[in-house]
Design a protein around this motif. Structure first.
Motif, PDB file in Angstrom:
ATOM      1  N   LEU A 171       6.755  19.103 -17.622  1.00  0.00           N
ATOM      2  CA  LEU A 171       7.492  20.371 -17.520  1.00  0.00           C
ATOM      3  C   LEU A 171       7.466  20.931 -16.092  1.00  0.00           C
ATOM      4  O   LEU A 171       8.497  21.329 -15.559  1.00  0.00           O
ATOM      5  CB  LEU A 171       6.895  21.399 -18.483  1.00  0.00           C
ATOM      6  CG  LEU A 171       7.277  21.223 -19.948  1.00  0.00           C
ATOM      7  CD1 LEU A 171       6.354  22.040 -20.845  1.00  0.00           C
ATOM      8  CD2 LEU A 171       8.743  21.609 -20.169  1.00  0.00           C
ATOM      9  N   ALA A 172       6.292  20.962 -15.491  1.00  0.00           N
ATOM     10  CA  ALA A 172       6.160  21.614 -14.182  1.00  0.00           C
ATOM     11  C   ALA A 172       6.482  20.664 -13.024  1.00  0.00           C
ATOM     12  O   ALA A 172       6.752  21.105 -11.909  1.00  0.00           O
ATOM     13  CB  ALA A 172       4.748  22.167 -14.011  1.00  0.00           C
ATOM     14  N   GLN A 173       6.461  19.352 -13.315  1.00  0.00           N
ATOM     15  CA  GLN A 173       6.729  18.346 -12.286  1.00  0.00           C
ATOM     16  C   GLN A 173       6.013  18.646 -10.976  1.00  0.00           C
ATOM     17  O   GLN A 173       6.634  18.743  -9.910  1.00  0.00           O
ATOM     18  CB  GLN A 173       8.247  18.203 -12.088  1.00  0.00           C
ATOM     19  CG  GLN A 173       8.923  17.700 -13.362  1.00  0.00           C
ATOM     20  CD  GLN A 173      10.443  17.664 -13.263  1.00  0.00           C
ATOM     21  OE1 GLN A 173      10.991  17.448 -12.185  1.00  0.00           O
ATOM     22  NE2 GLN A 173      11.112  17.877 -14.368  1.00  0.00           N
ATOM     23  N   PRO A 174       4.680  18.760 -11.045  1.00  0.00           N
ATOM     24  CA  PRO A 174       3.912  19.069  -9.834  1.00  0.00           C
ATOM     25  C   PRO A 174       3.714  17.832  -8.952  1.00  0.00           C
ATOM     26  O   PRO A 174       3.721  16.700  -9.458  1.00  0.00           O
ATOM     27  CB  PRO A 174       2.563  19.518 -10.397  1.00  0.00           C
ATOM     28  CG  PRO A 174       2.408  18.703 -11.645  1.00  0.00           C
ATOM     29  CD  PRO A 174       3.809  18.548 -12.209  1.00  0.00           C
ATOM     30  N   ARG A 175       3.526  18.061  -7.663  1.00  0.00           N
ATOM     31  CA  ARG A 175       3.130  16.963  -6.786  1.00  0.00           C
ATOM     32  C   ARG A 175       1.615  16.747  -6.885  1.00  0.00           C
ATOM     33  O   ARG A 175       1.137  15.642  -6.755  1.00  0.00           O
ATOM     34  CB  ARG A 175       3.520  17.259  -5.327  1.00  0.00           C
ATOM     35  CG  ARG A 175       3.349  16.061  -4.419  1.00  0.00           C
ATOM     36  CD  ARG A 175       3.865  16.300  -3.013  1.00  0.00           C
ATOM     37  NE  ARG A 175       5.276  16.686  -2.982  1.00  0.00           N
ATOM     38  CZ  ARG A 175       5.908  17.076  -1.878  1.00  0.00           C
ATOM     39  NH1 ARG A 175       5.249  17.144  -0.717  1.00  0.00           N
ATOM     40  NH2 ARG A 175       7.173  17.416  -1.912  1.00  0.00           N
ATOM     41  N   ARG A 176       0.890  17.856  -7.126  1.00  0.00           N
ATOM     42  CA  ARG A 176      -0.575  17.778  -7.232  1.00  0.00           C
ATOM     43  C   ARG A 176      -1.053  18.642  -8.403  1.00  0.00           C
ATOM     44  O   ARG A 176      -0.461  19.683  -8.683  1.00  0.00           O
ATOM     45  CB  ARG A 176      -1.246  18.265  -5.946  1.00  0.00           C
ATOM     46  CG  ARG A 176      -0.921  17.421  -4.725  1.00  0.00           C
ATOM     47  CD  ARG A 176      -1.630  17.916  -3.465  1.00  0.00           C
ATOM     48  NE  ARG A 176      -1.034  17.284  -2.288  1.00  0.00           N
ATOM     49  CZ  ARG A 176       0.036  17.748  -1.646  1.00  0.00           C
ATOM     50  NH1 ARG A 176       0.614  18.879  -2.041  1.00  0.00           N
ATOM     51  NH2 ARG A 176       0.539  17.100  -0.608  1.00  0.00           N
ATOM     52  N   ALA A 177      -2.138  18.192  -9.032  1.00  0.00           N
ATOM     53  CA  ALA A 177      -2.724  18.954 -10.140  1.00  0.00           C
ATOM     54  C   ALA A 177      -4.226  19.042  -9.904  1.00  0.00           C
ATOM     55  O   ALA A 177      -4.849  18.057  -9.500  1.00  0.00           O
ATOM     56  CB  ALA A 177      -2.441  18.267 -11.468  1.00  0.00           C
ATOM     57  N   TYR A 178      -4.802  20.205 -10.173  1.00  0.00           N
ATOM     58  CA  TYR A 178      -6.181  20.507  -9.787  1.00  0.00           C
ATOM     59  C   TYR A 178      -7.076  20.639 -11.013  1.00  0.00           C
ATOM     60  O   TYR A 178      -6.778  21.415 -11.922  1.00  0.00           O
ATOM     61  CB  TYR A 178      -6.191  21.789  -8.942  1.00  0.00           C
ATOM     62  CG  TYR A 178      -5.452  21.550  -7.652  1.00  0.00           C
ATOM     63  CD1 TYR A 178      -6.140  21.194  -6.499  1.00  0.00           C
ATOM     64  CD2 TYR A 178      -4.052  21.578  -7.604  1.00  0.00           C
ATOM     65  CE1 TYR A 178      -5.466  20.897  -5.326  1.00  0.00           C
ATOM     66  CE2 TYR A 178      -3.367  21.278  -6.438  1.00  0.00           C
ATOM     67  CZ  TYR A 178      -4.079  20.933  -5.302  1.00  0.00           C
ATOM     68  OH  TYR A 178      -3.400  20.623  -4.154  1.00  0.00           O
ATOM     69  N   PHE A 179      -8.163  19.851 -11.003  1.00  0.00           N
ATOM     70  CA  PHE A 179      -9.114  19.858 -12.119  1.00  0.00           C
ATOM     71  C   PHE A 179     -10.526  19.977 -11.551  1.00  0.00           C
ATOM     72  O   PHE A 179     -10.818  19.417 -10.490  1.00  0.00           O
ATOM     73  CB  PHE A 179      -9.003  18.562 -12.930  1.00  0.00           C
ATOM     74  CG  PHE A 179      -7.731  18.449 -13.725  1.00  0.00           C
ATOM     75  CD1 PHE A 179      -7.702  18.849 -15.060  1.00  0.00           C
ATOM     76  CD2 PHE A 179      -6.575  17.970 -13.143  1.00  0.00           C
ATOM     77  CE1 PHE A 179      -6.522  18.751 -15.793  1.00  0.00           C
ATOM     78  CE2 PHE A 179      -5.391  17.878 -13.876  1.00  0.00           C
ATOM     79  CZ  PHE A 179      -5.366  18.277 -15.208  1.00  0.00           C
ATOM     80  N   VAL A 187       2.239  12.240  -9.822  1.00  0.00           N
ATOM     81  CA  VAL A 187       1.437  13.411  -9.500  1.00  0.00           C
ATOM     82  C   VAL A 187       0.072  12.932  -8.998  1.00  0.00           C
ATOM     83  O   VAL A 187      -0.427  11.899  -9.451  1.00  0.00           O
ATOM     84  CB  VAL A 187       1.275  14.317 -10.760  1.00  0.00           C
ATOM     85  CG1 VAL A 187       0.732  13.545 -11.944  1.00  0.00           C
ATOM     86  CG2 VAL A 187       0.413  15.529 -10.494  1.00  0.00           C
ATOM     87  N   SER A 188      -0.493  13.665  -8.036  1.00  0.00           N
ATOM     88  CA  SER A 188      -1.857  13.370  -7.574  1.00  0.00           C
ATOM     89  C   SER A 188      -2.824  14.300  -8.274  1.00  0.00           C
ATOM     90  O   SER A 188      -2.631  15.512  -8.256  1.00  0.00           O
ATOM     91  CB  SER A 188      -1.990  13.600  -6.069  1.00  0.00           C
ATOM     92  OG  SER A 188      -1.188  12.704  -5.370  1.00  0.00           O
ATOM     93  N   VAL A 189      -3.865  13.729  -8.856  1.00  0.00           N
ATOM     94  CA  VAL A 189      -4.896  14.533  -9.507  1.00  0.00           C
ATOM     95  C   VAL A 189      -5.988  14.814  -8.473  1.00  0.00           C
ATOM     96  O   VAL A 189      -6.570  13.882  -7.913  1.00  0.00           O
ATOM     97  CB  VAL A 189      -5.481  13.791 -10.722  1.00  0.00           C
ATOM     98  CG1 VAL A 189      -6.650  14.566 -11.319  1.00  0.00           C
ATOM     99  CG2 VAL A 189      -4.386  13.572 -11.766  1.00  0.00           C
TER     100      VAL A 189
END
Lengths: 258, 258
Positions: free
Chosen positions: A137-145, A167-169
């Motif tokens: 849905l958000a089509q992020p380039r990066r996701a933060y965990f 996406v890069s985690v």
């Protein structure tokens, strides 16, 4: 700051962002604390646009009581996001994210069954499925965990690789209280006595004792221990303290590496 | 026409396509026939760029013998794609598409267990998982599937909706021989006698008899019948003819609608 409370609102907002802008996402279940703030701050630094999702995902709760008592603090969450310069909060309802009522899911059949997975059947199916929905849905380039949820982080990274998700985690260090207790939304549910006692958890976890010995010492201290295990160079543990489930992990002592 | 035989080659090719160009994909297992040609032609008409994937996906074969005898005709496939004006063929190896060795999968827990799913355990997990990988890699605006594999089509559409994948699934009518047998790569494996006999399958399927009666008549004709069932306005059937599994579907007779 936009409040996006439907799929349509999110999709329209996403479409309005130019192709050359990078979007970062911080997926959360709300009840935001300084751990989340550190994720958001990094997301802001590394991307043009930062979206925070707030969704208490029922499919990852194996224990109905845990779901029912999970803290919900939306007005505080909104204020934190505003102060941190978040561009949009995505806060859907169950029916929005699960039009299929969870007929379709993503699963992993090996490492998801260990550690927390052994004690929370189906937990990681729920995590992976909702994360995949949020990413699409958000089509992020990066996701933060956060590294606090170490097993979750490994499984999300594995899913992204297995399905070639674009996406890069980004893994972010665990944020701790001054007495070293890892920040967690569930810490709010600890009584003052249990909160004091909980500091023994990271303390014992960081000793050079064997995993079995740490488990024994935690039990002696009165905690209910789900597991203490060294896995891939990491010492991971989950305990219950006054009815509240706490997890943590640290680099394993060298001699304990599997 | 590009031949993309690695993940890197596909990803680099995909990156070279401008954002305002539409990509269409036709996922196939090769052994291309006129049914595939009709998908490719439509894909070409409706998109700026057309990519055909050719991959005999082992995770969707429950029967090792079926996998071992699945026809492979790459030089003919390449010629067909070239003649149809395909821009690129993506033909990865198992290790390319499954770096995780299938630890991660997508599944559906209701309709995937009916019809073909009841006779081919795990089949649709394999289909959904590989289609998700292909979609994430090729990032198509549209994807083309034949109605011959009706249950597959419904499940792929359901997956796309459940996970909010940014792709339109386009259903294309079944293409038939002059005697009405649905085109299928497996038809090549029929002996001449069995090929003649196979025409009874669409013939009986299109009568107004009940599903049970059609099953009886197919058995009388010497076919081994997996199922004949009316489901959601569709009459679906799978049989074995000389050791070759054939499937087909047509609108169900009105009185047989569930």
């Amino acid at each position: 700051m936009k409040i996006l409370d439907t799929i349509n609102a999110l999709q329209n907002w996403r479409k309005s962002i130019a192709h050359d802008k990078s979007v970062g996402i911080v997926p959360t279940m709300g009840a935001l604390h300084d751990g989340h703030r550190s994720l958001i701050a990094r997301c802001r630094r590394e991307n043009d646009i930062c979206v925070v999702s707030i969704f208490v995902n029922p499919t990852q709760f194996n224990d109905p009581n845990d779901l029912a008592t999970y803290p919900v603090t939306f007005e505080e969450d909104r204020a934190i996001c505003e102060a941190e310069g978040v561009d949009a909060i995505f806060m859907p309802q169950y029916g929005d994210l699960y039009p299929d009522d969870y007929r379709y899911r993503v699963s992993e059949d090996r490492e998801s069954c260990l550690l927390c997975g052994a004690h929370r059947p189906g937990h990681f199916d729920g995590v992976l499925s909702v994360v995949m929905k949020l990413f699409n849905l958000a089509q992020p380039r990066r996701a933060y965990f956060g590294e606090k949820d170490w097993q979750q982080l490994q499984l999300v990274k594995g899913m992204v690789d297995a399905f070639f998700m674009p996406v890069s985690v980004v893994a972010c260090p665990t944020v701790r209280e001054t007495d070293d207790l890892a920040l967690s939304s569930r810490n709010r549910r600890l009584t003052s006595d249990h909160r004091k006692k909980a500091a023994r958890f990271p303390h014992l976890l960081s000793t050079d004792a064997s995993a079995a010995e740490v488990a024994r010492l935690l039990k002696t201290d009165g905690f209910e221990v789900d597991y203490v295990e060294d896995f891939r160079g990491r010492r991971c543990a989950a305990i219950h303290c006054g009815g509240v489930r706490l997890i943590d992990n640290l680099p394993a002592p060298k001699t304990e590496d599997r």
